[in-house]
Design a protein around this motif. Sequence first.
Motif, PDB file in Angstrom:
ATOM      1  N   GLY A   1       0.815  -1.213   0.000  1.00  7.23           N
ATOM      2  CA  GLY A   1       0.000   0.000   0.000  1.00  7.23           C
ATOM      3  C   GLY A   1       0.843   1.256   0.000  1.00  7.23           C
TER       4      GLY A   1
ATOM      5  N   GLU B   1       2.288   1.664  -3.435  1.00  4.82           N
ATOM      6  CA  GLU B   1       1.256   2.126  -4.366  1.00  4.82           C
ATOM      7  C   GLU B   1       0.959   3.608  -4.154  1.00  4.82           C
ATOM      8  OE1 GLU B   1      -1.881   2.409  -7.158  1.00  4.82           O
ATOM      9  OE2 GLU B   1      -0.120   1.121  -6.966  1.00  4.82           O
ATOM     10  N   LYS B   2       0.862   4.027  -2.910  1.00  6.70           N
ATOM     11  CA  LYS B   2       0.605   5.436  -2.606  1.00  6.70           C
ATOM     12  C   LYS B   2       1.735   6.306  -3.150  1.00  6.70           C
ATOM     13  CE  LYS B   2      -2.036   8.439  -0.278  1.00  6.70           C
ATOM     14  NZ  LYS B   2      -3.502   8.543  -0.447  1.00  6.70           N
TER      15      LYS B   2
ATOM     16  N   GLN C   1       1.433   6.581  -6.898  1.00  8.20           N
ATOM     17  CA  GLN C   1       0.386   7.523  -7.261  1.00  8.20           C
ATOM     18  C   GLN C   1       0.875   8.968  -7.171  1.00  8.20           C
ATOM     19  OE1 GLN C   1      -2.931   6.635  -4.704  1.00  8.20           O
ATOM     20  NE2 GLN C   1      -3.280   4.608  -5.589  1.00  8.20           N
ATOM     21  N   GLN C   2       1.861   9.193  -6.326  1.00  5.26           N
ATOM     22  CA  GLN C   2       2.428  10.534  -6.167  1.00  5.26           C
ATOM     23  C   GLN C   2       3.592  10.777  -7.119  1.00  5.26           C
ATOM     24  OE1 GLN C   2       3.361  10.832  -1.964  1.00  5.26           O
ATOM     25  NE2 GLN C   2       1.227  10.658  -1.335  1.00  5.26           N
TER      26      GLN C   2
ATOM     27  N   ALA D   1      -3.730   1.837   0.030  1.00  4.04           N
ATOM     28  CA  ALA D   1      -3.172   3.164  -0.275  1.00  4.04           C
ATOM     29  C   ALA D   1      -4.178   4.265   0.001  1.00  4.04           C
ATOM     30  CB  ALA D   1      -2.718   3.213  -1.731  1.00  4.04           C
ATOM     31  N   ASP D   2      -5.465   3.981  -0.242  1.00  6.60           N
ATOM     32  CA  ASP D   2      -6.515   4.980  -0.021  1.00  6.60           C
ATOM     33  C   ASP D   2      -6.621   5.403   1.439  1.00  6.60           C
ATOM     34  OD1 ASP D   2      -7.152   4.944  -2.701  1.00  6.60           O
ATOM     35  OD2 ASP D   2      -8.828   3.542  -2.473  1.00  6.60           O
TER      36      ASP D   2
ATOM     37  N   ASP E   1      -1.545   8.132   4.639  1.00  8.86           N
ATOM     38  CA  ASP E   1      -1.008   9.481   4.431  1.00  8.86           C
ATOM     39  C   ASP E   1       0.494   9.411   4.659  1.00  8.86           C
ATOM     40  OD1 ASP E   1      -0.308  12.129   4.282  1.00  8.86           O
ATOM     41  OD2 ASP E   1      -1.387  12.747   6.080  1.00  8.86           O
TER      42      ASP E   1
END
Length: 228
Positions: free
Chosen positions: A23, A26-27, A30-31, A218-219, A222
């Motif tokens: 996760g 993946e986060k 996404q960035q 990931a959702d 933070d």
Amino acid sequence: MAKHKYFIAGTDTDVGKTLIACGILEKARQQGLKTAAVKPVAAGCEQTSEGLRNGDALALQDAMTLELSYAQVNPVAFEPPIAPHIAAMQENKQLSVPRLAGFCSGVLMQPCDLVLVEGAGGWRVPLNPRETLANLAVELNLPVILVVGMKLGCINHALLSVEAIERDGLKVAGWVANRIDPDMSCYEENMMTLRTLIKAPCLGEVPFLEQAGKAPVADNLDLTPLFT
């Protein structure tokens, strides 16, 4: 060389270290960040036509953006799903911190924004009669992301893990609450206690997921504290 490097530790075995690590990867992806990961030793592997393969290591390989060979991601693999030092003894092999650190260094030197090194089990999993995986984290001098498996007993496990990590001279960069027991009683009260007693930032609360995957995890994360 990687800009940001972290060791992923868990409060116990089966608390979702790999799920949370994927996760995080993946986060970061996404960035727009370049990522890599290494699981230096894994027990519980399956024989394939290409050799031993571990599901957790394959998940990390799939979640990161850098293309590395399986041997780079998981250099030491054992078939039995038991403690690594016991698996090594059964195969007359020797695990050592310098050897594992050498494998990790190859990945940590990759031109990435984020590299994760995932341990096995909890903080004090032995490698041999003198060394544990904690010694590997110390040798690599990596700040730690602690995965807390949210279940009965998690407060004790989490606080003891934080205490041990800090006593070993490493920083707890953050922690993630992973709800592995959907029927856990007093969840909110446990979270409040953990947030009060763990000084490191909470990077997220991951709910119990019927179909666990890197995107849903990931959702709920933070990563800001890791990159500031």
